[in-house]
Design a protein around this motif. Structure first.
Motif, PDB file in Angstrom:
ATOM      1  N   ARG A 136       0.862  -1.294   0.053  1.00 48.94           N
ATOM      2  CA  ARG A 136      -0.059   0.032  -0.030  1.00 48.94           C
ATOM      3  C   ARG A 136       1.069   1.264   0.033  1.00 48.94           C
ATOM      4  O   ARG A 136       0.313   2.285  -0.430  1.00 48.94           O
ATOM      5  CB  ARG A 136      -0.922  -0.037   1.251  1.00 48.94           C
ATOM      6  N   GLU A 137       2.146   1.043   0.251  1.00 41.93           N
ATOM      7  CA  GLU A 137       3.174   2.104   0.442  1.00 41.93           C
ATOM      8  C   GLU A 137       3.345   2.989  -1.056  1.00 41.93           C
ATOM      9  O   GLU A 137       3.611   4.100  -1.272  1.00 41.93           O
ATOM     10  CB  GLU A 137       4.424   1.935   0.957  1.00 41.93           C
ATOM     11  N   MET A 138       2.908   2.110  -2.282  1.00 41.18           N
ATOM     12  CA  MET A 138       3.016   2.482  -3.417  1.00 41.18           C
ATOM     13  C   MET A 138       2.199   3.675  -3.854  1.00 41.18           C
ATOM     14  O   MET A 138       2.411   4.447  -4.575  1.00 41.18           O
ATOM     15  CB  MET A 138       2.849   1.117  -4.507  1.00 41.18           C
ATOM     16  N   ALA A 139       1.052   3.747  -2.931  1.00 40.91           N
ATOM     17  CA  ALA A 139       0.096   4.703  -3.381  1.00 40.91           C
ATOM     18  C   ALA A 139       0.732   6.024  -3.127  1.00 40.91           C
ATOM     19  O   ALA A 139       0.164   7.013  -3.602  1.00 40.91           O
ATOM     20  CB  ALA A 139      -1.327   4.403  -2.990  1.00 40.91           C
ATOM     21  N   HIS A 140       1.624   6.321  -2.229  1.00 39.61           N
ATOM     22  CA  HIS A 140       2.044   7.538  -1.458  1.00 39.61           C
ATOM     23  C   HIS A 140       3.452   7.657  -1.831  1.00 39.61           C
ATOM     24  O   HIS A 140       4.207   8.513  -0.974  1.00 39.61           O
ATOM     25  CB  HIS A 140       1.865   7.773   0.113  1.00 39.61           C
ATOM     26  N   MET A 141       3.841   7.285  -3.051  1.00 40.20           N
ATOM     27  CA  MET A 141       5.431   7.273  -3.396  1.00 40.20           C
ATOM     28  C   MET A 141       5.983   8.983  -3.474  1.00 40.20           C
ATOM     29  O   MET A 141       6.697   9.322  -2.738  1.00 40.20           O
ATOM     30  CB  MET A 141       5.653   6.892  -4.876  1.00 40.20           C
ATOM     31  N   GLN A 142       5.277   9.758  -3.925  1.00 43.71           N
ATOM     32  CA  GLN A 142       5.433  10.973  -4.204  1.00 43.71           C
ATOM     33  C   GLN A 142       5.350  12.014  -2.824  1.00 43.71           C
ATOM     34  O   GLN A 142       6.194  13.006  -2.677  1.00 43.71           O
ATOM     35  CB  GLN A 142       4.460  11.747  -5.274  1.00 43.71           C
ATOM     36  N   ALA A 143       4.675  11.355  -2.129  1.00 39.75           N
ATOM     37  CA  ALA A 143       4.197  12.008  -0.774  1.00 39.75           C
ATOM     38  C   ALA A 143       5.502  11.815   0.214  1.00 39.75           C
ATOM     39  O   ALA A 143       5.650  12.674   0.963  1.00 39.75           O
ATOM     40  CB  ALA A 143       2.969  11.773   0.029  1.00 39.75           C
ATOM     41  N   ASN A 144       6.066  10.776  -0.137  1.00 40.66           N
ATOM     42  CA  ASN A 144       7.417  10.394   0.868  1.00 40.66           C
ATOM     43  C   ASN A 144       8.675  10.917   0.278  1.00 40.66           C
ATOM     44  O   ASN A 144       9.797  10.432   0.727  1.00 40.66           O
ATOM     45  CB  ASN A 144       7.466   8.773   1.058  1.00 40.66           C
ATOM     46  N   ARG A 145       8.558  11.640  -0.996  1.00 45.06           N
ATOM     47  CA  ARG A 145       9.692  12.192  -1.816  1.00 45.06           C
ATOM     48  C   ARG A 145      10.788  13.060  -0.700  1.00 45.06           C
ATOM     49  O   ARG A 145      11.701  13.088  -0.991  1.00 45.06           O
ATOM     50  CB  ARG A 145       9.380  12.883  -2.825  1.00 45.06           C
ATOM     51  N   TYR A 146       9.775  13.812   0.369  1.00 44.19           N
ATOM     52  CA  TYR A 146      10.598  14.467   1.320  1.00 44.19           C
ATOM     53  C   TYR A 146      11.751  13.756   2.116  1.00 44.19           C
ATOM     54  O   TYR A 146      12.613  14.432   2.593  1.00 44.19           O
ATOM     55  CB  TYR A 146       9.634  15.296   2.157  1.00 44.19           C
ATOM     56  N   ILE A 147      11.658  12.396   2.130  1.00 47.14           N
ATOM     57  CA  ILE A 147      12.512  11.651   2.918  1.00 47.14           C
ATOM     58  C   ILE A 147      13.872  11.870   2.173  1.00 47.14           C
ATOM     59  O   ILE A 147      14.793  12.209   2.702  1.00 47.14           O
ATOM     60  CB  ILE A 147      12.341  10.262   3.163  1.00 47.14           C
ATOM     61  N   LEU A 148      13.960  11.619   0.999  1.00 43.50           N
ATOM     62  CA  LEU A 148      15.252  11.762   0.101  1.00 43.50           C
ATOM     63  C   LEU A 148      15.595  13.199   0.122  1.00 43.50           C
ATOM     64  O   LEU A 148      16.945  13.292  -0.078  1.00 43.50           O
ATOM     65  CB  LEU A 148      15.009  11.252  -1.474  1.00 43.50           C
ATOM     66  N   GLU A 149      14.721  13.983  -0.071  1.00 47.89           N
ATOM     67  CA  GLU A 149      15.337  15.509   0.060  1.00 47.89           C
ATOM     68  C   GLU A 149      15.736  15.906   1.420  1.00 47.89           C
ATOM     69  O   GLU A 149      16.954  16.542   1.423  1.00 47.89           O
ATOM     70  CB  GLU A 149      13.970  16.474  -0.249  1.00 47.89           C
TER      71      GLU A 149
END
Length: 152
Positions: free
Chosen positions: A108-121
């Motif tokens: 289910r984490e796949m649905a929020h890929m772009q929302a978690n982009r901040y981790i890499l940033e």
């Protein structure tokens, strides 16, 4: 035609060149076969090959191999775990390696890929004093990746 001591002997037939090489008890080697006329040199071929192998080996010694180390993260990573990953990435960068930071998603984490982009940033901001972004954040299948390399 080039002689054994590097002097130019001029243009001559291949028979004459072979004859000169045999008299000197050396080999006749085509250095530039594509040239018009082809350039040949009288040398000891065994010694020549040995010298070339030695130069190649010496060049390999001076070469530095850059490895790509990978740091894997997950979207639900805690602050302390993230700090541990950041410190390991710093060590890799200071040793001169490149670092591939991967944020892997499952189910289910796949649905929020772009929302978690901040981790890499945030990861990039944390190491920006020693690293620079080589390749920006990119989605590859089930993960987001970015490449970091040492600041020059």
């Amino acid at each position: 035609m080039i002689g054994e001591n590097g002097e130019q002997l001029g243009i001559m037939s291949s028979r004459d060149a072979l004859k000169l090489a045999k008299e000197a008890e050396l080999d006749l080697v085509k250095i530039a076969p594509g040239a018009k006329p082809p350039v040949c040199k009288i040398i000891d071929y065994g010694k020549y090959r040995y010298e070339m192998a030695r130069k190649e080996k010496e060049a390999k010694k001076k070469q530095k191999v850059i490895e790509v180390k990978e740091v894997r993260l997950s979207p639900n990573i805690d602050v302390n775990d993230l700090n541990t990953k950041i410190s390991s990435a710093r060590k890799f960068l200071q040793k001169g390696n490149k670092v591939k930071v991967t944020l892997r998603f499952r189910g289910r984490e796949m649905a929020h890929m772009q929302a978690n982009r901040y981790i890499l940033e945030d990861f990039a901001k944390a190491v920006e004093d020693v690293a620079v972004i080589d390749k920006p954040i990119k989605q590859e299948g089930r993960s987001l990746t970015m490449f970091l390399s040492e600041k020059r």
